[in-house]
Each structure stands twice: as structure tokens, then as C-alpha cells.
Scaffold this motif. Structure first.
Motif, PDB file in Angstrom:
ATOM      1  N   ARG A  89      35.592 -45.118 -76.851  1.00 55.11           N
ATOM      2  CA  ARG A  89      36.603 -46.079 -77.693  1.00 55.11           C
ATOM      3  C   ARG A  89      38.013 -44.748 -77.896  1.00 55.11           C
ATOM      4  N   LYS A  92      41.271 -46.935 -77.130  1.00 57.59           N
ATOM      5  CA  LYS A  92      41.800 -47.452 -78.276  1.00 57.59           C
ATOM      6  C   LYS A  92      42.180 -47.383 -79.729  1.00 57.59           C
ATOM      7  N   THR A 130      26.468 -60.089 -90.251  1.00 56.20           N
ATOM      8  CA  THR A 130      26.500 -60.558 -88.838  1.00 56.20           C
ATOM      9  C   THR A 130      27.732 -59.359 -88.573  1.00 56.20           C
ATOM     10  N   GLY A 131      28.267 -59.548 -89.272  1.00 54.90           N
ATOM     11  CA  GLY A 131      29.978 -58.458 -88.297  1.00 54.90           C
ATOM     12  C   GLY A 131      29.827 -57.326 -88.276  1.00 54.90           C
ATOM     13  N   ARG A 135      29.785 -55.981 -84.273  1.00 55.89           N
ATOM     14  CA  ARG A 135      30.921 -55.008 -84.040  1.00 55.89           C
ATOM     15  C   ARG A 135      30.855 -53.874 -82.668  1.00 55.89           C
ATOM     16  N   PHE A 138      29.517 -54.923 -80.054  1.00 54.78           N
ATOM     17  CA  PHE A 138      29.927 -55.405 -78.689  1.00 54.78           C
ATOM     18  C   PHE A 138      31.355 -53.945 -78.028  1.00 54.78           C
ATOM     19  N   LYS A 142      28.110 -54.237 -75.296  1.00 57.95           N
ATOM     20  CA  LYS A 142      29.377 -55.071 -74.876  1.00 57.95           C
ATOM     21  C   LYS A 142      28.285 -55.744 -73.771  1.00 57.95           C
ATOM     22  N   VAL A 150      29.888 -63.274 -76.418  1.00 57.71           N
ATOM     23  CA  VAL A 150      28.308 -63.083 -76.955  1.00 57.71           C
ATOM     24  C   VAL A 150      28.122 -64.078 -77.987  1.00 57.71           C
ATOM     25  N   ALA A 175      25.809 -68.250 -84.553  1.00 58.20           N
ATOM     26  CA  ALA A 175      26.091 -67.256 -85.171  1.00 58.20           C
ATOM     27  C   ALA A 175      27.039 -66.789 -84.790  1.00 58.20           C
ATOM     28  N   VAL A 176      27.664 -66.782 -83.942  1.00 57.41           N
ATOM     29  CA  VAL A 176      28.701 -65.295 -83.668  1.00 57.41           C
ATOM     30  C   VAL A 176      30.430 -65.736 -83.446  1.00 57.41           C
ATOM     31  N   HIS A 177      30.484 -66.807 -82.593  1.00 57.99           N
ATOM     32  CA  HIS A 177      31.915 -66.706 -82.338  1.00 57.99           C
ATOM     33  C   HIS A 177      32.435 -68.171 -83.040  1.00 57.99           C
ATOM     34  N   ASN A 281      26.549 -73.445 -87.351  1.00 63.67           N
ATOM     35  CA  ASN A 281      25.614 -72.787 -88.734  1.00 63.67           C
ATOM     36  C   ASN A 281      24.979 -73.653 -89.764  1.00 63.67           C
ATOM     37  N   LYS A 285      21.152 -74.747 -90.632  1.00 61.17           N
ATOM     38  CA  LYS A 285      20.712 -73.778 -91.929  1.00 61.17           C
ATOM     39  C   LYS A 285      20.030 -75.639 -91.971  1.00 61.17           C
TER      40      LYS A 285
END
Ligand code: ACO
Length: 335
Positions: A89, A92, A130-131, A135, A138, A142, A150, A175-177, A281, A285
Motif C-alpha cells: 500500500r 497509495k 460491509t464496506g 475494503r 479489495f 484484490k 467483486v 451486496a457490493v457494487h 439488495n 431482503k
């Protein structure tokens, strides 16, 4: 044998090492005890060992003694993982000092263990959003080669057996994107097809959902789904993929044949791919609560190692089931 029993039987064959970073969360600890008792996986718990042993004693969780417990603030590989995190990292902007703090965060520690080959998969999210679970994954683990996004699929076990594959359906991305492009939506569809084959065990019939069926409405949101369907078919010519379809045209045979005559998928889809995370989502549910369906997942797809996220409302058996799924994914990836 039902699907959950099949998944568990398969997990028992592999002895995968699954890390649970929320080792002091009581449902997680109870699930760990059950996983060890049923022989589904080898468990690594992250957390203060004194606290974990005290909670285990208080709740009669005798199998916890067989788990590996890693104290995030004090363990033999701390320096090694700090070096790895800094290395991955620094481009970054992460300093070594920040890396040495971050490595004590159980969610970072878990993925560093996977990256170093010290664990085969992770399940978390009983206590974290979730985030926050995704994170670190990711950033460090990766995506798989050739995959840029993902996403998260749910295996829905419906009481009404006339839908999907004898009541089994797969929904994604739930759930993700948040807002995939057409290309990303195509990747999500293909990844969901693979998840369906690998975990749900049937041949996918994928409906790319929209508020339009075969041109019945005109809008840029419809165009995205039309484009995604085209790309997904090119990416996976061996998969049955149809779009754009409204949800009733996807799952009700008479409506499917009326709105998309001649289609082999409309009316009998067993995989639903939603155009955005919002729709996916909300839909899973509602089906889970109003139709009393069991929702297994989210099974994360496209990551280079199996890392799965729980809903914070999860039960102990949800965690056990997701550990078994993760163990199967890990074994599949090792092959
Ligand atoms: N797939 C692969 N990599 C990704 C993805 C993705 N879908 N999204 C982000 N990344 C990567 C980025 O490339 C970046 O990598 P880098 O730092 O090496 O360059 C890193 O992850 C961070 O990217 P950001 O854009 O800063 O991501 P951010 O942290 O803002 O958000 C996240 C990513 C957390 C997944 C976000 O999309 C999110 O919160 N999604 C919603 C999750 C959620 O709340 N779901 C609903 C609840 S789940 C349930 O109900 C079961």
C-alpha cells in the motif's frame, strides 16, 4: 440431501483454514464452536485470547480449545505482516507507521493472513459494516485475473418450489457494487453463473433484469442492461443469458412467453441479475422476509481468495453455513 447439507458434507472433505476476525463476537464464537464440532473447517479466531476463553467457558463452547487464536496486538508474525501491508500500500500513500497500526485491525490482519498463505478464507461482518469488511480485502487480496469487479450473490431457498430450480434461485449483485457499468454488470452475470454452478449445483438460466422486456420501454437504464446482456453473452457463450427482462417475465412462464416469445429463459430463469445494488439488495431482503425464504450469502464472487461478508442481523447458523461455503470456495480455488 438438501443444499445446505450437501455444502457441509463437501466442506468436511477439505480441512480448509477459515479465519474469523470477529473472535469476541458471541454469535461468531458459537458458530466457530459448531464448525469445529461438525468438522467443517479449521478455525482461526482473531481476538484477545483471555476474553475468548472466558466467553467460551461462560457459554460452554468446549470446541473453541481446538481453534487457533491470534491476538491482533501481539503475535509472532506482526512485523512480517506490517512489512507486507506497507509494501502493498505504500504506492497509495500508506506510511510504515500507519501500516503498523492498521495491522492490529482484525479485518486487515485476516486478509494479510490469507495473502501470506496462513489462512484459506475469511468470514466476517456479524459486527462490522460491509464496506469495512470489503475494503481491506479489495486493497490486499484484490480480484481474480481478468475480473475487475467483486459482487455478492445470494442463494435463495424458496418455499414455493415452482420457481427456479425446485425452489432454488441465485440473486446478484445484492451486496457490493452500487452502480455497475454495462461491462461490470456483464462480469457480475458471468460470475454469478459460475457461483451457481459451483455452489448451488445447477445449470444457470440467467435473466438480466430491468423495468423493460425486449424493448418495451426506452431509457438509458434499459440500454445499460441491453448492452450488458450482449457483453455477457460474448464473455460466456456457453451460458444461457437473456435480457432485458422484467422480473415477472423472468419467472412466470405465461408472462415470459407473452413478453418474450420463444425465449428459453423467460419464465423459467433461475438466476436473477439486478441492474444496480439498490434493486438487488432491496429485492433479496423483501423475498427473504415476505416470502420467508432462506437467503444464503452473500457469496462474494470475483475476489482472488474467498472472503465472505455477513449481514449484521445474521444468526449463528447463517455464520456456520457461510463458513462451509467459504471452505468449498477455498478448496475449489486451490484446485
Ligand atoms: N470490486 C473490486 N474492487 C473494488 C470494488 C469492487 N466492487 N469496489 C472498490 N474496489 C477497490 C478499488 O479499486 C480500490 O482499490 P485501491 O485502493 O487498490 O485502488 C479500493 O477497493 C477502495 O476503493 P474505493 O472506491 O475507495 O471504495 P470505497 O471504500 O469507497 O467503497 C465499497 C468500496 C466499500 C465496497 C463500497 O462500494 C460499498 O460500501 N458498497 C456497498 C456495500 C454495502 O453497504 N452493501 C449493502 C449491505 S450488504 C447486505 O445487506 C448483505
Amino acid at each position: 440431501m438438501d443444499l445446505v447439507s450437501k455444502i457441509k458434507e463437501n466442506a468436511k472433505k477439505h480441512g480448509m483454514r477459515i479465519v474469523l476476525p470477529e473472535g469476541t463476537e458471541i454469535r461468531t464464537l458459537k458458530a466457530a464452536d459448531q464448525v469445529i464440532g461438525e468438522g467443517l473447517a479449521n478455525i482461526i479466531l482473531i481476538g484477545n485470547p483471555d476474553q475468548i476463553f472466558a466467553m467460551a467457558k461462560e457459554n460452554n463452547l468446549n470446541n473453541i480449545a481446538q481453534s487457533t487464536i491470534v491476538n491482533p496486538v501481539n503475535h509472532a508474525k506482526k512485523e512480517q505482516y506490517t512489512d507486507l501491508l506497507f509494501d502493498l500500500r505504500k504506492s497509495k500513500g500508506l506510511s510504515r507507521e500507519d501500516a503498523s497500526k492498521l495491522v492490529e485491525d482484525p479485518l486487515y490482519l485476516a486478509v494479510l493472513m490469507i495473502k501470506s498463505g496462513d489462512a484459506d478464507g475469511e468470514v466476517a461482518g456479524a459486527d462490522n459494516a460491509t464496506g469495512d469488511v470489503l475494503r481491506p480485502a479489495f486493497q490486499i487480496v484484490k480480484t481474480l485475473p481478468g475480473i475487475s469487479v467483486v459482487s455478492g450473490a445470494f442463494i435463495m431457498i424458496l418455499n414455493d418450489k415452482e420457481f427456479g430450480e425446485d425452489g432454488l434461485m441465485v440473486f446478484a449483485d445484492c451486496a457490493v457494487h452500487p452502480n455497475p457499468t454495462a461491462r461490470e454488470l456483464a462480469e457480475i452475470a458471468v460470475a454469478t453463473g459460475h457461483t451457481t454452478r459451483a455452489i448451488a449445483g445447477f445449470e444457470p438460466k440467467i435473466a438480466m433484469l430491468s423495468f423493460s422486456t425486449k424493448g418495451s420501454a426506452k431509457h438509458e437504464m434499459v440500454d445499460k442492461v441491453v448492452e450488458a446482456t450482449k457483453i455477457a453473452k460474448e464473455m460466456a457463450p456457453d451460458m444461457m443469458i437473456e435480457g432485458e427482462l422484467q422480473s415477472d417475465a423472468a419467472i412466470i412462464p405465461e408472462i415470459g412467453q407473452k413478453k418474450a416469445p420463444g425465449s428459453k429463459i423467460a419464465g423459467s430463469a433461475n438466476v436473477l441479475v439486478f441492474p444496480t445494488l439498490e434493486t438487488g439488495n432491496i429485492a433479496y431482503k423483501l423475498v427473504q422476509r415476505m416470502a420467508h425464504a432462506e437467503a444464503i450469502g452473500p457469496v462474494l464472487q470475483g475476489m482472488a481468495a474467498p472472503i465472505n461478508d455477513l449481514s449484521r442481523g445474521c444468526s449463528v447458523s447463517d455464520i456456520v453455513n457461510l463458513v462451509a461455503i467459504t471452505a468449498n470456495q477455498a478448496a475449489g480455488m486451490k484446485k
